[in-house]
Design a protein around this motif. Sequence first.
Motif, PDB file in Angstrom:
ATOM      1  N   ILE B 129     -40.620   8.513 -31.891  1.00  0.00           N
ATOM      2  CA  ILE B 129     -40.704   7.867 -33.201  1.00  0.00           C
ATOM      3  C   ILE B 129     -39.366   7.974 -33.915  1.00  0.00           C
ATOM      4  O   ILE B 129     -38.863   6.997 -34.489  1.00  0.00           O
ATOM      5  CB  ILE B 129     -41.837   8.515 -34.038  1.00  0.00           C
ATOM      6  CG1 ILE B 129     -43.184   8.182 -33.391  1.00  0.00           C
ATOM      7  CG2 ILE B 129     -41.790   8.031 -35.478  1.00  0.00           C
ATOM      8  CD1 ILE B 129     -44.328   9.010 -33.905  1.00  0.00           C
ATOM      9  N   ALA B 130     -38.753   9.153 -33.865  1.00  0.00           N
ATOM     10  CA  ALA B 130     -37.474   9.362 -34.553  1.00  0.00           C
ATOM     11  C   ALA B 130     -36.407   8.437 -33.983  1.00  0.00           C
ATOM     12  O   ALA B 130     -35.670   7.781 -34.725  1.00  0.00           O
ATOM     13  CB  ALA B 130     -37.046  10.820 -34.409  1.00  0.00           C
ATOM     14  N   LEU B 131     -36.331   8.377 -32.663  1.00  0.00           N
ATOM     15  CA  LEU B 131     -35.316   7.537 -32.030  1.00  0.00           C
ATOM     16  C   LEU B 131     -35.558   6.067 -32.345  1.00  0.00           C
ATOM     17  O   LEU B 131     -34.622   5.307 -32.587  1.00  0.00           O
ATOM     18  CB  LEU B 131     -35.310   7.763 -30.513  1.00  0.00           C
ATOM     19  CG  LEU B 131     -34.733   9.096 -30.027  1.00  0.00           C
ATOM     20  CD1 LEU B 131     -34.944   9.260 -28.527  1.00  0.00           C
ATOM     21  CD2 LEU B 131     -33.244   9.182 -30.363  1.00  0.00           C
ATOM     22  N   THR B 132     -36.828   5.685 -32.350  1.00  0.00           N
ATOM     23  CA  THR B 132     -37.149   4.289 -32.647  1.00  0.00           C
ATOM     24  C   THR B 132     -36.720   3.936 -34.063  1.00  0.00           C
ATOM     25  O   THR B 132     -36.090   2.898 -34.306  1.00  0.00           O
ATOM     26  CB  THR B 132     -38.664   4.046 -32.479  1.00  0.00           C
ATOM     27  OG1 THR B 132     -39.063   4.586 -31.228  1.00  0.00           O
ATOM     28  CG2 THR B 132     -38.984   2.562 -32.517  1.00  0.00           C
ATOM     29  N   ALA B 133     -37.046   4.815 -35.002  1.00  0.00           N
ATOM     30  CA  ALA B 133     -36.674   4.566 -36.395  1.00  0.00           C
ATOM     31  C   ALA B 133     -35.166   4.426 -36.531  1.00  0.00           C
ATOM     32  O   ALA B 133     -34.666   3.610 -37.300  1.00  0.00           O
ATOM     33  CB  ALA B 133     -37.178   5.717 -37.270  1.00  0.00           C
ATOM     34  N   LEU B 134     -34.449   5.224 -35.765  1.00  0.00           N
ATOM     35  CA  LEU B 134     -32.989   5.233 -35.836  1.00  0.00           C
ATOM     36  C   LEU B 134     -32.399   3.968 -35.235  1.00  0.00           C
ATOM     37  O   LEU B 134     -31.463   3.370 -35.774  1.00  0.00           O
ATOM     38  CB  LEU B 134     -32.497   6.457 -35.068  1.00  0.00           C
ATOM     39  CG  LEU B 134     -31.165   7.065 -35.477  1.00  0.00           C
ATOM     40  CD1 LEU B 134     -31.181   7.424 -36.945  1.00  0.00           C
ATOM     41  CD2 LEU B 134     -30.909   8.310 -34.629  1.00  0.00           C
ATOM     42  N   TYR B 135     -32.942   3.544 -34.093  1.00  0.00           N
ATOM     43  CA  TYR B 135     -32.313   2.458 -33.324  1.00  0.00           C
ATOM     44  C   TYR B 135     -32.980   1.105 -33.523  1.00  0.00           C
ATOM     45  O   TYR B 135     -32.530   0.113 -32.969  1.00  0.00           O
ATOM     46  CB  TYR B 135     -32.290   2.803 -31.830  1.00  0.00           C
ATOM     47  CG  TYR B 135     -31.278   3.866 -31.490  1.00  0.00           C
ATOM     48  CD1 TYR B 135     -29.913   3.545 -31.417  1.00  0.00           C
ATOM     49  CD2 TYR B 135     -31.649   5.178 -31.236  1.00  0.00           C
ATOM     50  CE1 TYR B 135     -28.982   4.507 -31.115  1.00  0.00           C
ATOM     51  CE2 TYR B 135     -30.725   6.139 -30.930  1.00  0.00           C
ATOM     52  CZ  TYR B 135     -29.392   5.811 -30.867  1.00  0.00           C
ATOM     53  OH  TYR B 135     -28.456   6.755 -30.567  1.00  0.00           O
ATOM     54  N   ALA B 136     -34.053   1.078 -34.284  1.00  0.00           N
ATOM     55  CA  ALA B 136     -34.704  -0.204 -34.547  1.00  0.00           C
ATOM     56  C   ALA B 136     -33.703  -1.118 -35.272  1.00  0.00           C
ATOM     57  O   ALA B 136     -32.779  -0.622 -35.921  1.00  0.00           O
ATOM     58  CB  ALA B 136     -35.945   0.018 -35.411  1.00  0.00           C
ATOM     59  N   PRO B 137     -33.890  -2.452 -35.147  1.00  0.00           N
ATOM     60  CA  PRO B 137     -32.904  -3.374 -35.736  1.00  0.00           C
ATOM     61  C   PRO B 137     -32.641  -3.096 -37.210  1.00  0.00           C
ATOM     62  O   PRO B 137     -31.567  -3.387 -37.712  1.00  0.00           O
ATOM     63  CB  PRO B 137     -33.549  -4.743 -35.536  1.00  0.00           C
ATOM     64  CG  PRO B 137     -34.417  -4.569 -34.332  1.00  0.00           C
ATOM     65  CD  PRO B 137     -34.909  -3.166 -34.371  1.00  0.00           C
ATOM     66  N   ASN B 138     -33.617  -2.483 -37.921  1.00  0.00           N
ATOM     67  CA  ASN B 138     -33.370  -2.175 -39.327  1.00  0.00           C
ATOM     68  C   ASN B 138     -33.125  -0.680 -39.544  1.00  0.00           C
ATOM     69  O   ASN B 138     -33.094  -0.203 -40.659  1.00  0.00           O
ATOM     70  CB  ASN B 138     -34.537  -2.662 -40.191  1.00  0.00           C
ATOM     71  CG  ASN B 138     -35.854  -2.045 -39.716  1.00  0.00           C
ATOM     72  OD1 ASN B 138     -35.889  -1.359 -38.699  1.00  0.00           O
ATOM     73  ND2 ASN B 138     -36.912  -2.289 -40.465  1.00  0.00           N
ATOM     74  N   GLY B 139     -32.972   0.057 -38.456  1.00  0.00           N
ATOM     75  CA  GLY B 139     -32.760   1.520 -38.562  1.00  0.00           C
ATOM     76  C   GLY B 139     -31.321   1.860 -38.905  1.00  0.00           C
ATOM     77  O   GLY B 139     -30.442   1.002 -38.932  1.00  0.00           O
ATOM     78  N   TRP B 140     -31.085   3.166 -39.159  1.00  0.00           N
ATOM     79  CA  TRP B 140     -29.761   3.628 -39.578  1.00  0.00           C
ATOM     80  C   TRP B 140     -28.654   3.223 -38.611  1.00  0.00           C
ATOM     81  O   TRP B 140     -27.582   2.801 -39.004  1.00  0.00           O
ATOM     82  CB  TRP B 140     -29.746   5.155 -39.688  1.00  0.00           C
ATOM     83  CG  TRP B 140     -30.450   5.656 -40.911  1.00  0.00           C
ATOM     84  CD1 TRP B 140     -30.963   4.896 -41.928  1.00  0.00           C
ATOM     85  CD2 TRP B 140     -30.711   7.009 -41.227  1.00  0.00           C
ATOM     86  NE1 TRP B 140     -31.515   5.696 -42.877  1.00  0.00           N
ATOM     87  CE2 TRP B 140     -31.389   7.014 -42.470  1.00  0.00           C
ATOM     88  CE3 TRP B 140     -30.464   8.220 -40.595  1.00  0.00           C
ATOM     89  CZ2 TRP B 140     -31.799   8.186 -43.073  1.00  0.00           C
ATOM     90  CZ3 TRP B 140     -30.867   9.378 -41.198  1.00  0.00           C
ATOM     91  CH2 TRP B 140     -31.533   9.373 -42.425  1.00  0.00           C
ATOM     92  N   LEU B 141     -28.930   3.416 -37.330  1.00  0.00           N
ATOM     93  CA  LEU B 141     -27.914   3.076 -36.340  1.00  0.00           C
ATOM     94  C   LEU B 141     -28.080   1.648 -35.846  1.00  0.00           C
ATOM     95  O   LEU B 141     -27.113   0.937 -35.622  1.00  0.00           O
ATOM     96  CB  LEU B 141     -27.982   4.041 -35.144  1.00  0.00           C
ATOM     97  CG  LEU B 141     -27.394   5.427 -35.363  1.00  0.00           C
ATOM     98  CD1 LEU B 141     -27.678   6.311 -34.148  1.00  0.00           C
ATOM     99  CD2 LEU B 141     -25.908   5.334 -35.608  1.00  0.00           C
ATOM    100  N   GLY B 142     -29.351   1.262 -35.707  1.00  0.00           N
ATOM    101  CA  GLY B 142     -29.653  -0.042 -35.148  1.00  0.00           C
ATOM    102  C   GLY B 142     -29.024  -1.183 -35.930  1.00  0.00           C
ATOM    103  O   GLY B 142     -28.524  -2.158 -35.350  1.00  0.00           O
ATOM    104  N   LYS B 143     -28.990  -1.048 -37.268  1.00  0.00           N
ATOM    105  CA  LYS B 143     -28.472  -2.171 -38.058  1.00  0.00           C
ATOM    106  C   LYS B 143     -26.976  -2.334 -37.903  1.00  0.00           C
ATOM    107  O   LYS B 143     -26.434  -3.391 -38.181  1.00  0.00           O
ATOM    108  CB  LYS B 143     -28.876  -2.025 -39.531  1.00  0.00           C
ATOM    109  CG  LYS B 143     -28.192  -0.910 -40.273  1.00  0.00           C
ATOM    110  CD  LYS B 143     -28.618  -0.934 -41.742  1.00  0.00           C
ATOM    111  CE  LYS B 143     -28.187   0.351 -42.430  1.00  0.00           C
ATOM    112  NZ  LYS B 143     -28.900   0.613 -43.658  1.00  0.00           N
ATOM    113  N   TRP B 144     -26.296  -1.298 -37.501  1.00  0.00           N
ATOM    114  CA  TRP B 144     -24.849  -1.416 -37.238  1.00  0.00           C
ATOM    115  C   TRP B 144     -24.571  -1.911 -35.838  1.00  0.00           C
ATOM    116  O   TRP B 144     -23.542  -2.532 -35.584  1.00  0.00           O
ATOM    117  CB  TRP B 144     -24.139  -0.069 -37.431  1.00  0.00           C
ATOM    118  CG  TRP B 144     -24.264   0.433 -38.839  1.00  0.00           C
ATOM    119  CD1 TRP B 144     -25.030   1.471 -39.288  1.00  0.00           C
ATOM    120  CD2 TRP B 144     -23.645  -0.120 -39.997  1.00  0.00           C
ATOM    121  NE1 TRP B 144     -24.932   1.615 -40.637  1.00  0.00           N
ATOM    122  CE2 TRP B 144     -24.071   0.653 -41.105  1.00  0.00           C
ATOM    123  CE3 TRP B 144     -22.775  -1.201 -40.217  1.00  0.00           C
ATOM    124  CZ2 TRP B 144     -23.665   0.378 -42.408  1.00  0.00           C
ATOM    125  CZ3 TRP B 144     -22.354  -1.452 -41.512  1.00  0.00           C
ATOM    126  CH2 TRP B 144     -22.790  -0.673 -42.595  1.00  0.00           C
TER     127      TRP B 144
END
Lengths: 356, 293
Positions: B129-144
């Motif tokens: 869940i944590a990784l998904t939240a981070l890397y999802a297209p709107n996540g902290w890392l994902g959006k960059w």
Amino acid sequence: MSIALRGIGKQFGEFAAVQNIDLDVPTGALIALLGPSGCGKTTLLRIIAGLETPDEGHVLFDGRDATLWPIRDRKVGFVFQHYALFRHMSVFENVAFGLKVKPRRERPAPKEIRSKVQSLLELVQLGWAGDRYPAQLSGGQRQRVALARALAVDPDVLLLDEPFGALDSQVRHELRRWLRRLHDELHFTSIFVTHDQQEAIEVADTIVVLNRGRIEQCGVPSEVYDLPTSAFVHRFLGQVNELPVQSRGGRAYLGPIDISAASALGTGSEANIALIRPHEIEVGAAASGWPAVVVAVRVIGPIVRLELCAEGQPANEPLEAEISRERYEGERFVVGQKVGLRFRRWQLYPATGAAA
Amino acid sequence: MAAPAAAFEVKTLSPPPPPRRARGVLPGFGLTLGYTMVYLSLLVLIPLSAVFIRSLGLGWGHFYEVVTAPRVVASLRLSFGASLIAALINVIFGLIVAWVLVRYTFPFKRLVDAMVDLPFALPTAVAGIALTALYAPNGWLGKWLLPLGIKVAFTPLGIVVALTFIGLPFVVRTLQPVLEDLDREVEQAAATLGASAAQSFVRVIMPALWPALLTGFALAFARAVGEYGSVIFIAGNMPMKSEIAPLLIVTKLEQYDYAGATAIAVVMLVLSFGLMLGINALQHWALSRHGGR
């Protein structure tokens, strides 16, 4: 290559490993750094090799300041006490390592490497062991491999850190003589560290005695042995008997023996101590000299060690005297026999500085 | 000369003594071996043979049909491929982490050291869940990453990320003791012989690390192949694209297709076992090069 140390100092936290060391090692010399453990001798050797950086002072190689040179540019061969061989490489590969890591331009052809390594292995009498792995060799053999490995890169200086410390006495004796011969044949400058005074005396041209990070004395072996400049050196270079000097009526005595005439030091009120080597005690007839009783006799090969309880001395601190086997065969001292002691030589030191 | 010969003859007349067995300091070989066999049988052998037996219910033809179905093959390829990549990443970066933790002192080193174990302790679903939240297209890392054209969550790349996460401690923890045991003097010897830092590393340090690196790789790889919890959140689970084999097994179980599920399990088991065996052999070879040890 000559090496000079100028004002070298190194701290490890609060501990001053070496302090203000000045030393000159001329080209081709074989020098021993001698001292008890913790005296800084290994640190000094590692500073010369570049394995430690001194906090102060300079290391000069042939007059050039090499203090901050990288290890690999110093052209020093280093032999470690525990061999530090590459376990996963065969003996041959170990010795060839220094040649194989050379930059392509300087690297000898494989054939040359092969013949050089083989001749080095012959030199250390391990020509048969090229395919073996270090784990399959004895301690003495491993140390010889380490030596061959260090020599492979034609070092200007060979540094040896207690090279024979981990070996048994027979092998040690053999390797000492062998190292001396090797040095005489190849003429490199060598510095070796040892805590064994006998090893230093047997092998080195010059002995540097270190104590608490400072040089106590530096000289040829016979000089350091016979004319120690401090009680520490006197004690460290062999067995000694210690006797307090008593002064009575302006004259100095060792027991009942008046030594005023023969000693420049210590007729005053200051407390002095006399250090006498076992072979400097003369054991004679009961009527002559300091009366004493033989409490133990031990025959050690060519010499015989007598323990003697001198009159007026505490019984648990007998003096040790050494006489030749021949003399012993003639006189047959036995335990309980009354004898008289004289001293052929002694050296006086102020008692305050003696407690080292 | 006659007397000793006679004495010798007397000796040969008596029956030969039973051969003596070498005795270790601690007794109990029989007992401990028996325990080992029982323990392994109960925990590993019997459950796994049950898998085989169950899948046999399919019959050869059906079994072959199940395991060669395109969706199954794709999932197996993804599972093993992603695990392999993740384990390789862990070998490289785990080595760096272990190196830093062993060789250097820095503030909060103990804390960093403890952090390495977190992937062990964390429920894998939490990690997912944590990784998904981070890397999802709107996540902290994902959006960059998205503007750069890199999509992590819901792609095979996300699976690799999750598998790398859970495999890291295996490499670090197997390497650490070996690195601590490395003799610094050996590196110093290499330096005095003129080796550069890179040469020392490649020729002197790496050969000593190979066996531990292989072990770490094997453990991280095995763990990744069997991983389920963290992956299903980040993978997106699209059949043929981002569906891992363990998920397919669970899917089949939910459809009461027990035999089908065990068939996939059998293939995974055989592949994993073969790979482990291969890695062990490689390790044995690496170790045997030390000569006599």
